[in-house]
Design an enzyme around this catalytic site. Structure first.
Site, short mmCIF file in Angstrom:
data_model
loop_
_atom_site.label_atom_id
_atom_site.label_comp_id
_atom_site.label_asym_id
_atom_site.label_seq_id
_atom_site.Cartn_x
_atom_site.Cartn_y
_atom_site.Cartn_z
CG HIS A 137 -12.20 -0.21 -5.70
ND1 HIS A 137 -13.31 -0.30 -4.68
CD2 HIS A 137 -11.59 -1.18 -5.43
CE1 HIS A 137 -13.07 -1.11 -3.83
NE2 HIS A 137 -11.85 -1.96 -4.35
CG ASP A 182 -2.17 0.89 1.11
OD1 ASP A 182 -1.94 2.15 0.73
OD2 ASP A 182 -3.15 0.20 1.49
N1 SAH Z 1 -7.92 -4.36 2.93
C1 SAH Z 1 -8.48 -3.05 3.53
C2 SAH Z 1 -9.10 -2.21 2.51
C3 SAH Z 1 -8.13 -1.60 1.49
S1 SAH Z 1 -8.65 -0.16 0.92
C4 SAH Z 1 -9.15 -3.53 4.34
O1 SAH Z 1 -9.48 -4.75 4.96
O2 SAH Z 1 -9.92 -2.85 5.43
C5 SAH Z 1 -7.60 0.15 -0.47
C6 SAH Z 1 -6.23 0.78 -0.19
O3 SAH Z 1 -5.57 0.44 -1.44
C7 SAH Z 1 -6.01 2.21 0.30
O4 SAH Z 1 -5.37 1.88 1.63
C8 SAH Z 1 -5.13 2.67 -0.53
O5 SAH Z 1 -4.05 3.64 -0.08
C9 SAH Z 1 -4.55 1.43 -1.47
N2 SAH Z 1 -4.12 1.74 -2.95
C10 SAH Z 1 -4.93 2.36 -3.91
N3 SAH Z 1 -4.29 2.36 -5.09
C11 SAH Z 1 -3.22 1.71 -4.82
C12 SAH Z 1 -1.93 1.60 -5.62
N4 SAH Z 1 -1.99 1.75 -6.85
N5 SAH Z 1 -0.82 1.10 -5.08
C13 SAH Z 1 -0.93 0.81 -3.64
N6 SAH Z 1 -2.00 1.11 -2.86
C14 SAH Z 1 -3.10 1.50 -3.24
MG MG Z 2 -12.14 -3.80 -0.52
#
Ligand code: SAH
Ligand code: MG
Length: 228
Positions: free
Chosen positions: A156, A83
């Site tokens: 997303h 992340d």
């Molecule tokens: N798995 C977590 C939710 C993840 S939310 C849970 O269980 O609660 C999505 C995360 O993806 C965010 O923290 C965001 O910073 C990260 N993210 C989004 N695009 C990204 C990228 N291209 N590279 C790394 N991290 C990314």
């Molecule tokens: Mg999710």
């Protein structure tokens, strides 16, 4: 049975997390319901039998990481989680999924890394996790090791979800698992777009993956062929 002397294959592994781990998961900030978390845990324990690391894209505050880390501990492998900790589009200030507590007051930018670290420390799982802080495609570009499981739960947008698939799915070992979160086949159900659904369709169409379970928006696929 004396579990100390049995082989990796014969060793009984848990199918659900212990109450303390489940409580830590439920108390953690994040975006994963309990039923989906339990399905993720079961998939992670099973994949861990391959003796290879489990990888997550999208650590956020460590909620789902707790489950991967506990499964990794049980299976004797390592959980990796990627992340940049600056949040996805929909988590930025002014958007639906924003949490003001995730903003670093000094920089005025989101930083979920401190909360992530507290979450894993409090759950007693720090030693089973390696946090990779950076953009998923940049980390994937350097990656060569085989994985038992890749859990896609990062950005997303089509750009991000597609890059996560293309960057990480090729590293899933034969018999390993691809887990995708936020798969919403019906546009009426989704809140953050259907890119994960399109990635899921692409994985199935590749012929390299076979679906093994569906729990809410969580899909578990097994690598059964080449040509991701
Ligand atoms: N798995 C977590 C939710 C993840 S939310 C849970 O269980 O609660 C999505 C995360 O993806 C965010 O923290 C965001 O910073 C990260 N993210 C989004 N695009 C990204 C990228 N291209 N590279 C790394 N991290 C990314
Ligand atoms: Mg999710």
């Amino acid at each position: 049975m004396d579990t100390r002397t049995t082989s990796q294959e014969a060793r009984p592994l848990p199918t659900a997390p212990e109450p303390g781990i489940l409580a830590a998961f439920e108390a953690a900030k994040g975006f994963m319901p309990v039923d989906e978390g339990l399905a993720l845990y079961a998939a992670a324990v099973e994949a861990g039998r391959l003796g290879l690391p489990l990888l997550e894209i999208g650590s956020y505050c460590g909620r789902s990481t707790i489950l991967l880390a506990d499964a990794a501990r049980a299976a004797g492998v390592t959980a990796l989680t990627v992340d940049h900790h600056r949040g996805s589009e929909e988590q930025q200030p002014g958007w639906d999924y924003h949490d003001p507590e995730t903003v670093d007051p000094e920089l005025g930018l989101m930083d979920t890394l401190p909360t992530f670290r507290r979450t894993l420390h409090r759950a007693g799982l720090e030693d089973h996790v390696v946090a990779l802080v950076g953009r998923s495609p940049r980390v994937a570009a350097l990656w060569t090791a085989p994985l038992a499981l890749a859990f896609i739960d990062g950005g997303h947008t089509d750009e991000h979800a597609t890059a996560d698939y293309e960057g990480w799915a090729p590293h899933i070992a034969d018999g390993g698992l691809l887990v995708i979160h936020d798969v919403f086949p019906d546009p009426a159900d989704e809140f953050t777009g259907q890119a994960p659904y399109r990635v899921y369709l692409r994985a199935l169409a590749s012929g390299a993956f076979t679906e093994i379970s569906v729990t809410g928006s969580l899909r578990v696929l097994r690598r059964t062929g080449a040509g991701v």
